[in-house]
Write an enzyme that holds these catalytic residues in place. Structure first.
Site, PDB file in Angstrom:
ATOM      1  N   THR A  13      14.719  16.874 -76.132  1.00 19.17           N
ATOM      2  CA  THR A  13      14.692  18.313 -75.836  1.00 19.17           C
ATOM      3  C   THR A  13      13.682  19.062 -76.694  1.00 19.17           C
ATOM      4  OG1 THR A  13      16.975  18.299 -75.130  1.00 19.17           O
ATOM      5  CG2 THR A  13      16.137  20.394 -75.912  1.00 19.17           C
ATOM      6  N   THR A  86      18.568  14.091 -78.684  1.00 22.60           N
ATOM      7  CA  THR A  86      19.825  14.044 -79.439  1.00 22.60           C
ATOM      8  C   THR A  86      20.863  13.102 -78.812  1.00 22.60           C
ATOM      9  OG1 THR A  86      20.749  15.937 -78.250  1.00 22.60           O
ATOM     10  CG2 THR A  86      19.546  16.403 -80.287  1.00 22.60           C
ATOM     11  N   ASP A  87      20.726  12.837 -77.504  1.00 21.04           N
ATOM     12  CA  ASP A  87      21.813  12.126 -76.825  1.00 21.04           C
ATOM     13  C   ASP A  87      22.059  10.720 -77.377  1.00 21.04           C
ATOM     14  OD1 ASP A  87      22.207  14.336 -75.291  1.00 21.04           O
ATOM     15  OD2 ASP A  87      21.165  13.571 -73.523  1.00 21.04           O
ATOM     16  N   LYS A 157      26.784  12.314 -82.595  1.00 19.68           N
ATOM     17  CA  LYS A 157      26.703  13.582 -81.845  1.00 19.68           C
ATOM     18  C   LYS A 157      28.109  13.960 -81.422  1.00 19.68           C
ATOM     19  CE  LYS A 157      24.313  16.026 -78.155  1.00 19.68           C
ATOM     20  NZ  LYS A 157      23.336  15.994 -77.053  1.00 19.68           N
ATOM     21  N   TYR A 278      50.363  -2.522 -87.903  1.00 18.11           N
ATOM     22  CA  TYR A 278      51.231  -2.759 -86.747  1.00 18.11           C
ATOM     23  C   TYR A 278      51.039  -4.173 -86.205  1.00 18.11           C
ATOM     24  CZ  TYR A 278      51.678   2.327 -86.642  1.00 18.11           C
ATOM     25  OH  TYR A 278      51.921   3.625 -86.974  1.00 18.11           O
TER      26      TYR A 278
HETATM   27  N1  ASP Z   1      18.675  14.796 -73.000  1.00 11.50           N
HETATM   28  C1  ASP Z   1      18.066  15.093 -74.267  1.00 11.50           C
HETATM   29  C2  ASP Z   1      17.717  13.786 -74.949  1.00 11.50           C
HETATM   30  O1  ASP Z   1      18.557  13.170 -75.528  1.00 11.50           O
HETATM   31  C3  ASP Z   1      18.979  15.931 -75.094  1.00 11.50           C
HETATM   32  C4  ASP Z   1      18.393  16.400 -76.407  1.00 11.50           C
HETATM   33  O2  ASP Z   1      17.371  15.966 -76.869  1.00 11.50           O
HETATM   34  O3  ASP Z   1      19.048  17.286 -77.017  1.00 11.50           O
HETATM   35  O4  ASP Z   1      16.594  13.367 -74.884  1.00 11.50           O
END
Ligand code: ASP
Length: 333
Positions: A13, A86-87, A157, A278
């Site tokens: 982005t 960011t993804d 994220k 557990y």
């Molecule tokens: N879709 C984008 C990516 O991961 C989202 C971002 O960069 O915030 O390239």
């Protein structure tokens, strides 16, 4: 003398422009040069494009090539910044943390929630933070986002829209920026444990699955049939797996006996597994599954991919996986 910082662009982005089908990473690093200069302070920046991809389109071979590029130029710079979508940023930052283990300079990955061309974006602030961390002389792989710096192998994220998109999971922030400036907490920076050698092999025969009530065992069995060598499965709570009506533990037992490396994590974002509490966890440990402890899913998965790039001997895999290599895991006693 001013610090020499290389900024490598991979897209996301931060570099995006609006096109007919939606936002795409359309700016090259040279289109962003003016903005990057504005936030670089007294550092001496050089820039280059690595690729221009939405990070959904980043794959393990990109991690490997990026690690190679960083390794090649590490002696020419005081620090390196990587601009990334960011993804999947946390997967990249986790894998680079393993592949670049013991690197002697800071490598800082950043991105943004809005394009650098947008006047109200977080992009310049994030680049400023990343560049100044890259100039800090503190070695390691980090993520800089929303005025904080996190260990690359602990970042995740956690918000899809907010500027505060990343958190350091189960580990303190390495640095924060406030009205007091950038404060780096050197006491939580993992020590280098040896000399740097690029280690950018991996196996992509690793699968990541989230357990859910109603999942069929045949699905897990089919993973082995498809040639996978590693499975990271997110169990429940502190690491429980079912064994009564649907005997998943029995199925995992078969996979492990057939040579598959199985790691069990938790679906809870915070605090990690504790599988010896557990019966549902203890039985899973008894069949030879490994425990993800408090690792992020991104670190747990990439650690398995990375180790399988080194060896496919199950007992060696277990040895590697059970130790904290770069700060990614706290083993609770
Ligand atoms: N879709 C984008 C990516 O991961 C989202 C971002 O960069 O915030 O390239």
């Amino acid at each position: 003398m001013s610090k020499r910082i290389l900024i490598i662009n991979t897209g996301g982005t931060l570099s995006s422009v609006m096109k007919k089908n939606g936002l795409i990473p359309g700016l090259s690093i040279y289109d962003m040069q003016k903005e990057l200069k504005m936030v670089s302070g007294d550092t001496d920046i050089e820039i280059e494009d690595f690729c221009s991809l939405d990070s959904a389109n980043i794959f393990p071979d990109d991690w490997s090539a990026l690690a190679q590029r960083i390794s090649e130029c590490r002696n020419d710079y005081d620090g390196i910044v990587v601009i990334h979508g960011t993804d999947t940023l946390a997967y990249t930052s986790s894998m680079l943390s393993f592949m670049l283990r013991n690197i002697a300079i800071p490598v800082v990955i950043t991105g943004s929630q809005l394009s650098i061309t947008n006047p109200v974006a977080d992009a310049m602030e994030n680049c400023r933070c990343a560049i100044h961390m890259a100039a800090s002389n503190i070695p390691g792989v980090f993520v800089a986002f929303n005025r904080k710096v996190m260990l690359g192998c602990r970042a995740s994220k956690v918000r899809s829209l907010s500027f505060d998109a990343f958190e350091s999971i189960n580990y303190p922030n390495i640095a924060t920026i406030s009205s007091l400036g950038m404060k780096i907490d050197t006491s939580v920076v993992p020590e280098r444990t040896g000399i740097f050698t690029l280690s950018n092999k991996y196996s992509d025969k690793v699968c990541m699955v989230k357990m859910f009530p109603g999942m069929h065992r045949s699905f897990i069995e089919s993973i082995a049939d498809q040639g996978y060598k590693g499975l990271y499965i997110e169990g429940y709570g502190i690491g429980g797996m079912p064994f009564l009506k649907h005997d998943f533990i029995g199925t995992l037992d078969k996979l492990i006996s057939g040579g598959m490396a199985v790691v069990v994590g938790t679906q809870c974002r915070y605090e990690g597994t504790k599988m010896d509490v557990y019966e549902t966890g203890k039985r899973t440990l008894d069949i030879g599954a490994m425990e993800a402890h408090d690792m992020t899913a991104e670190a747990a998965l990439t650690k398995l991919m990375w180790i399988l790039g080194i060896t496919d001997n199950l007992s060696e895999i277990r040895d590697y996986y059970s130790i904290n290599m770069i700060g990614e895991m706290t083993v609770r006693k």
